[in-house]
Design a protein around this motif. Structure first.
Motif, PDB file in Angstrom:
ATOM      1  N   LEU A   1       0.830  -1.231  -0.041  1.00 30.36           N
ATOM      2  CA  LEU A   1      -0.002  -0.143   0.236  1.00 30.36           C
ATOM      3  C   LEU A   1       1.000   1.269   0.023  1.00 30.36           C
ATOM      4  O   LEU A   1       0.692   2.133  -0.874  1.00 30.36           O
ATOM      5  CB  LEU A   1      -0.932   0.096   1.383  1.00 30.36           C
ATOM      6  CG  LEU A   1      -1.912  -0.933   1.068  1.00 30.36           C
ATOM      7  CD1 LEU A   1      -2.690  -1.229   2.475  1.00 30.36           C
ATOM      8  CD2 LEU A   1      -3.027  -0.369   0.055  1.00 30.36           C
TER       9      LEU A   1
ATOM     10  N   MET B   1       2.387   1.844  -3.458  1.00 32.60           N
ATOM     11  CA  MET B   1       1.492   2.364  -4.430  1.00 32.60           C
ATOM     12  C   MET B   1       1.277   3.939  -4.281  1.00 32.60           C
ATOM     13  O   MET B   1       1.061   4.648  -5.027  1.00 32.60           O
ATOM     14  CB  MET B   1       0.152   1.661  -4.274  1.00 32.60           C
ATOM     15  CG  MET B   1       0.121   0.261  -4.969  1.00 32.60           C
ATOM     16  SD  MET B   1      -1.379  -0.502  -4.990  1.00 32.60           S
ATOM     17  CE  MET B   1      -1.504  -1.160  -3.179  1.00 32.60           C
TER      18      MET B   1
ATOM     19  N   ILE C   1      -6.321   4.677  -1.661  1.00 32.66           N
ATOM     20  CA  ILE C   1      -5.277   3.771  -1.181  1.00 32.66           C
ATOM     21  C   ILE C   1      -4.863   4.503   0.158  1.00 32.66           C
ATOM     22  O   ILE C   1      -4.736   3.526   1.111  1.00 32.66           O
ATOM     23  CB  ILE C   1      -4.286   3.583  -2.151  1.00 32.66           C
ATOM     24  CG1 ILE C   1      -4.789   2.942  -3.399  1.00 32.66           C
ATOM     25  CG2 ILE C   1      -3.308   3.025  -1.602  1.00 32.66           C
ATOM     26  CD1 ILE C   1      -3.700   2.437  -4.539  1.00 32.66           C
TER      27      ILE C   1
ATOM     28  N   LEU D   1      -2.126  -4.015  -6.907  1.00 34.94           N
ATOM     29  CA  LEU D   1      -3.701  -3.969  -6.328  1.00 34.94           C
ATOM     30  C   LEU D   1      -4.293  -5.354  -6.508  1.00 34.94           C
ATOM     31  O   LEU D   1      -5.065  -5.896  -5.714  1.00 34.94           O
ATOM     32  CB  LEU D   1      -4.611  -3.007  -7.124  1.00 34.94           C
ATOM     33  CG  LEU D   1      -4.666  -1.466  -6.652  1.00 34.94           C
ATOM     34  CD1 LEU D   1      -5.291  -0.566  -7.638  1.00 34.94           C
ATOM     35  CD2 LEU D   1      -5.151  -1.570  -5.435  1.00 34.94           C
TER      36      LEU D   1
END
Length: 165
Positions: free
Chosen positions: A48, A51, A97, A152
């Motif tokens: 996470l 990203m 996110i 993802l």
């Protein structure tokens, strides 16, 4: 009349620019897992954060890409619309996110993100330099978008399907 940016991208590709300069992405300094095995071994909170770092690194480049495409001579509206859409979607995905990270991992801190230093080239008076820079930006954006999509999918598989994908 073809979009000038697309014409420049084709020219850049014909010179082998894309393959020679694939390491010039401003996000190259981010350490990210490359193989599926490495992705599977990376903790969810780390994925996470990666990203978020990738998406945050695109905030300013996309802002300038929209401006650069809008000022191209003979620009086709479809191209401008698509670039604006990518900018908006990047911000939307980033916010979602970040919300997931905070909700699932309260107190988690975001990683730093690399700063883009290509503004001078995007604003260059030299058309070839601008086209090469924009082509490279689009190549990097494509590569980074693929990374985020892969991460993802890995998280979806891990969390929703209990690693049964």
């Amino acid at each position: 009349m073809p979009c000038p940016l697309l014409k420049g991208m084709h020219f850049a590709h014909s010179l082998g620019y894309k393959s020679r300069n694939s390491s010039t992405c401003h996000t190259i300094s981010l350490t990210t897992p490359g193989s599926n095995e490495q992705i599977q071994q990376t903790h969810s909170d780390v994925l996470l954060k990666m990203m978020i770092s990738i998406l945050r690194a695109w905030y300013h480049p996309l802002e300038h890409l929209v401006h650069a495409v809008a000022t191209l001579e003979g620009i086709c509206e479809t191209m401008l619309f698509k670039v604006k859409e990518v900018e908006e979607k990047n911000q939307e995905i980033l916010e979602k996110i970040k919300a997931i990270l905070v909700r699932v991992y309260p107190g988690a801190e975001e990683n730093v993100y690399p700063v883009w230093m290509g503004l001078a080239d995007v604003r260059s008076a030299n058309e070839l330099t601008r086209h090469f820079t924009l082509s490279n930006l689009l190549h990097c954006l494509d590569s980074n978008t693929d990374k985020v999509a892969t991460y993802l999918e890995a998280l979806k598989c891990r969390i929703i399907h209990n690693n049964d994908c």
